[in-house]
Design a protein around this motif. Structure first.
Motif, short mmCIF file in Angstrom:
data_model
loop_
_atom_site.label_atom_id
_atom_site.label_comp_id
_atom_site.label_asym_id
_atom_site.label_seq_id
_atom_site.Cartn_x
_atom_site.Cartn_y
_atom_site.Cartn_z
N HIS A 1 0.19 12.31 5.05
CA HIS A 1 1.54 12.17 4.51
C HIS A 1 2.61 12.70 5.45
O HIS A 1 3.72 12.17 5.49
CB HIS A 1 1.62 12.84 3.14
CG HIS A 1 0.67 12.23 2.15
ND1 HIS A 1 0.82 10.97 1.64
CD2 HIS A 1 -0.49 12.70 1.62
CE1 HIS A 1 -0.17 10.68 0.82
NE2 HIS A 1 -0.98 11.72 0.80
N ALA A 2 2.28 13.71 6.22
CA ALA A 2 3.24 14.20 7.21
C ALA A 2 3.51 13.13 8.26
O ALA A 2 4.67 12.89 8.64
CB ALA A 2 2.72 15.48 7.85
N ALA A 3 2.45 12.46 8.72
CA ALA A 3 2.62 11.40 9.70
C ALA A 3 3.40 10.23 9.11
O ALA A 3 4.23 9.61 9.80
CB ALA A 3 1.26 10.94 10.22
N PHE A 4 3.12 9.90 7.85
CA PHE A 4 3.86 8.82 7.19
C PHE A 4 5.35 9.12 7.18
O PHE A 4 6.16 8.27 7.56
CB PHE A 4 3.34 8.61 5.77
CG PHE A 4 4.24 7.75 4.93
CD1 PHE A 4 4.23 6.37 5.07
CD2 PHE A 4 5.12 8.31 4.01
CE1 PHE A 4 5.07 5.57 4.30
CE2 PHE A 4 5.96 7.53 3.24
CZ PHE A 4 5.93 6.14 3.40
N HIS B 1 0.84 -1.21 0.00
CA HIS B 1 0.00 0.00 0.00
C HIS B 1 0.87 1.26 0.00
O HIS B 1 0.42 2.34 0.37
CB HIS B 1 -0.95 0.05 1.19
CG HIS B 1 -1.80 -1.16 1.36
ND1 HIS B 1 -2.65 -1.33 2.42
CD2 HIS B 1 -1.93 -2.28 0.59
CE1 HIS B 1 -3.27 -2.50 2.31
NE2 HIS B 1 -2.85 -3.09 1.21
N LEU B 2 2.11 1.12 -0.42
CA LEU B 2 3.08 2.20 -0.48
C LEU B 2 3.87 2.11 -1.77
O LEU B 2 4.02 1.03 -2.34
CB LEU B 2 4.07 2.12 0.69
CG LEU B 2 3.52 2.10 2.12
CD1 LEU B 2 4.66 1.81 3.10
CD2 LEU B 2 2.85 3.42 2.45
N THR B 3 4.39 3.23 -2.21
CA THR B 3 5.46 3.21 -3.20
C THR B 3 6.77 3.01 -2.46
O THR B 3 7.11 3.80 -1.57
CB THR B 3 5.50 4.53 -3.98
OG1 THR B 3 4.40 4.58 -4.90
CG2 THR B 3 6.79 4.66 -4.77
N MET B 4 7.50 1.94 -2.81
CA MET B 4 8.82 1.70 -2.24
C MET B 4 9.71 1.21 -3.38
O MET B 4 9.57 0.09 -3.86
CB MET B 4 8.76 0.67 -1.11
CG MET B 4 7.83 1.07 0.02
SD MET B 4 7.88 -0.04 1.46
CE MET B 4 9.40 0.50 2.25
N ILE B 5 10.60 2.08 -3.83
CA ILE B 5 11.44 1.79 -4.99
C ILE B 5 12.88 1.65 -4.52
O ILE B 5 13.40 2.52 -3.81
CB ILE B 5 11.30 2.90 -6.05
CG1 ILE B 5 9.83 2.97 -6.51
CG2 ILE B 5 12.23 2.65 -7.22
CD1 ILE B 5 9.53 4.13 -7.43
N LEU C 1 13.02 5.74 -3.09
CA LEU C 1 11.83 6.57 -2.95
C LEU C 1 10.79 5.81 -2.15
O LEU C 1 10.54 4.63 -2.42
CB LEU C 1 11.27 6.93 -4.34
CG LEU C 1 9.98 7.76 -4.35
CD1 LEU C 1 10.26 9.18 -3.87
CD2 LEU C 1 9.37 7.80 -5.75
N ILE C 2 10.18 6.49 -1.17
CA ILE C 2 9.03 5.94 -0.46
C ILE C 2 7.94 7.00 -0.42
O ILE C 2 8.22 8.20 -0.32
CB ILE C 2 9.40 5.48 0.97
CG1 ILE C 2 9.96 6.64 1.81
CG2 ILE C 2 10.37 4.31 0.93
CD1 ILE C 2 10.18 6.28 3.27
N ASP C 3 6.68 6.56 -0.51
CA ASP C 3 5.56 7.49 -0.53
C ASP C 3 4.28 6.73 -0.22
O ASP C 3 4.20 5.52 -0.43
CB ASP C 3 5.45 8.17 -1.89
CG ASP C 3 4.34 9.21 -1.93
OD1 ASP C 3 4.53 10.29 -1.35
OD2 ASP C 3 3.27 8.93 -2.51
#
Length: 518
Positions: A447-450, A411-415, A466-468
């Motif tokens: 997104h700030a908490a993430f 459930h995240l972008t993790m490259i 990259l993570i998002d």
């Protein structure tokens, strides 16, 4: 030899939505003699409520899919008999230049699903298709065959998607994906979620609890297929699909459920059997994927000419049960793939004629160290829980031409760069991995908490690029010299429409392992 599509040539796109729209086109086309039509089984109106789809393209073939379901959330609503379904494949979007047509049988024991494996087509071509039952016409779908097996040039545009939880939001990223016109969609798992209905969700799951029976799984798939953005995307490009855990039960492994104290073995085997059948009934896959009880053949290999080879893994059915500690995760007897699938993967990587060797893995292959500072804390359901087998693959990747892994689940972008030895920060980079974010699962995030939670972990995971936490998908333009990637995100999944944007652009260069932000 299997294969997947190349670039789509410019032209009009139409997604026609039913018999009223198609009547002028079809009125002069009597697909069967009158006597045959008179003998057809009477069916209720609205049999094409679940739309159409295509998948697993070959240079000369494609799978065309539909399922007859006039009452989709209540078992389908079809009579308990075989129904004749006519199909047509054409070279134009009005279905006037017919190149193939035939009759398929929609059988009650397979939920009145239809899987037509069309052959004898031309490579690298766009086609349009539709189905007919009695006087009812399906939407028109658009698909494409793979390039010629010896084709070595051109560009392939692929969209990576996963994790679409109905209750967490609308499937708004598909509207943007449709506008980006990918040649095919790679869907790596969690097409449905088995969770119970929630009164606090953006949308509510059908039913009264988790699905266990075949009818319950059919209803859950049918509900998901009524999302208009998903339906439009599935009708406009071929899909290559696999499953992860939520198509059955969260974090299951082999024939072991997440909660074996609550699901006895025989009951879970029956649940697997129902879930696999419903998966087959709703996916554009070949007859090789018809389940045999609690077993289904899902790992397979698709060719994109000489440009790319795609190895689609099954990381659920053959794995050892998850462990719960760092020490246990380093047990050499643990397997994610099973011996047969692992050897199949290695053989396909080493003998590949392709420039790019692509792997669809469902769950993350690169390390995720959750513990800030000294020590390690891993996700044991991912490849981190199967350390020895993962490290063996990384050693093999060092001798493979341009390996790139595509994943979902988080459930995240993790490259990430893939490292030969994640325990050694100076270890060689042997490949790249794109963990695609979710279509809707986990919904709109803070997104700030993430970043407050995850950014402190970056120094312990130097291979992360990259993570998002935005919902969306990843888009790839694959050429001989490089893969250019875009992280496409939406501003919300809590509303039926959203604004899309490119969060980041990345590149993997041929002959240079790893990924860079550009």
């Amino acid at each position: 030899m299997n294969g997947v599509s190349g670039p789509v040539s410019p032209g009009r796109r139409r997604f026609l939505t039913g018999a009223a729209t198609l009547g002028a086109v079809a009125s002069a086309e009597l697909w069967l003699p009158g006597t045959a039509r008179a003998a057809e089984t009477p069916v209720p109106d609205g049999v094409f409520s679940l739309g159409v789809a295509s998948g697993d393209p070959l240079p000369d073939g494609i799978v065309l899919w539909t399922r007859l379901a006039p009452d989709p959330l209540n078992g389908g609503g079809m009579p308990d008999s075989v129904v004749r379904v006519e199909w047509e494949l054409a070279e134009d979007d009005g279905c006037r230049k017919i190149v193939r047509r035939g009759v398929a049988q929609a059988r009650p024991e397979l939920g009145h699903s239809v899987h037509v494996d069309v052959r004898g087509l031309r490579p690298g071509r766009t086609y349009w298709y539709r189905f007919r039952v009695g006087g009812q016409l399906s939407p028109i779908g658009r698909t494409r065959t793979a390039p010629h097996p010896h084709s070595s040039g051109g560009r392939l545009r692929m969209a990576l998607a996963s994790c679409q939880n109905w209750q967490h939001g609308y499937f708004t990223p598909y509207a943007d994906m449709l506008a980006q016109d990918p040649d095919f969609v790679l869907f790596v798992g969690d097409y449905i979620y088995e969770s119970t209905p929630s009164a606090t969700g953006v949308r509510r799951h059908e039913g009264t609890g988790e699905p266990y029976s075949l009818v319950q799984y059919r209803n859950r798939y049918a509900q998901y297929r009524t999302d208009p953005d998903l339906a439009a995307m599935q009708a406009n490009a071929p899909w290559v699909v696999s499953f992860d855990d939520h198509e059955v039960d969260n974090d299951w492994a082999g024939e072991i459920p997440q909660d074996p104290d609550k699901q006895p073995h025989d009951a879970f085997v029956a649940r697997l059997t129902a879930a696999y059948q419903a998966f087959y009934e709703h996916m554009p896959v070949r007859a090789t994927a018809i389940p045999n009880g609690p077993h289904i053949q899902m790992y397979r290999r698709l060719e994109f000419g000489r440009l790319a080879r795609l190895n689609v893994l099954d990381t659920r059915q053959f794995r050892s049960d998850q462990v719960t500690s760092q020490e246990a995760a380093q047990d050499p007897s643990l397997t994610m793939l099973g011996a047969e699938q692992k050897q199949w993967l290695l053989d396909g990587l080493h003998d590949s004629p392709a420039v790019w060797n692509l792997i669809a893995s469902q769950i993350m292959m690169a390390e995720t160290d959750l513990l800030v500072g000294e020590g390690k804390l891993w996700y044991y359901d991912a490849w981190d829980g199967y350390q020895v087998e993962r490290n063996q693959l990384m050693e093999e990747f060092a001798d493979i031409r341009n390996p790139v892994v595509f994943t979902g689940d988080r459930h995240l972008t993790m490259i990430s760069d893939l490292k030969k030895d994640f325990a050694d920060p100076d270890s060689d980079v042997v490949g790249a991995e794109f963990v695609g974010t979710s279509i809707s699962s986990s919904g709109d995030r803070d997104h700030a908490a993430f970043h407050a939670e995850w950014d402190p972990r970056m120094p312990d995971n130097p291979h992360w690029k990259l993570i998002d936490a935005h919902c969306g998908y990843h888009l790839f333009d694959i050429r001989r010299d490089a893969i250019d990637a875009q992280v496409r995100v939406v501003d919300t999944v809590r509303q039926p429409t959203a604004t899309s944007s490119t969060l980041a652009r990345l590149r993997v260069e041929a002959g240079r392992p790893g990924v860079e932000v550009v």
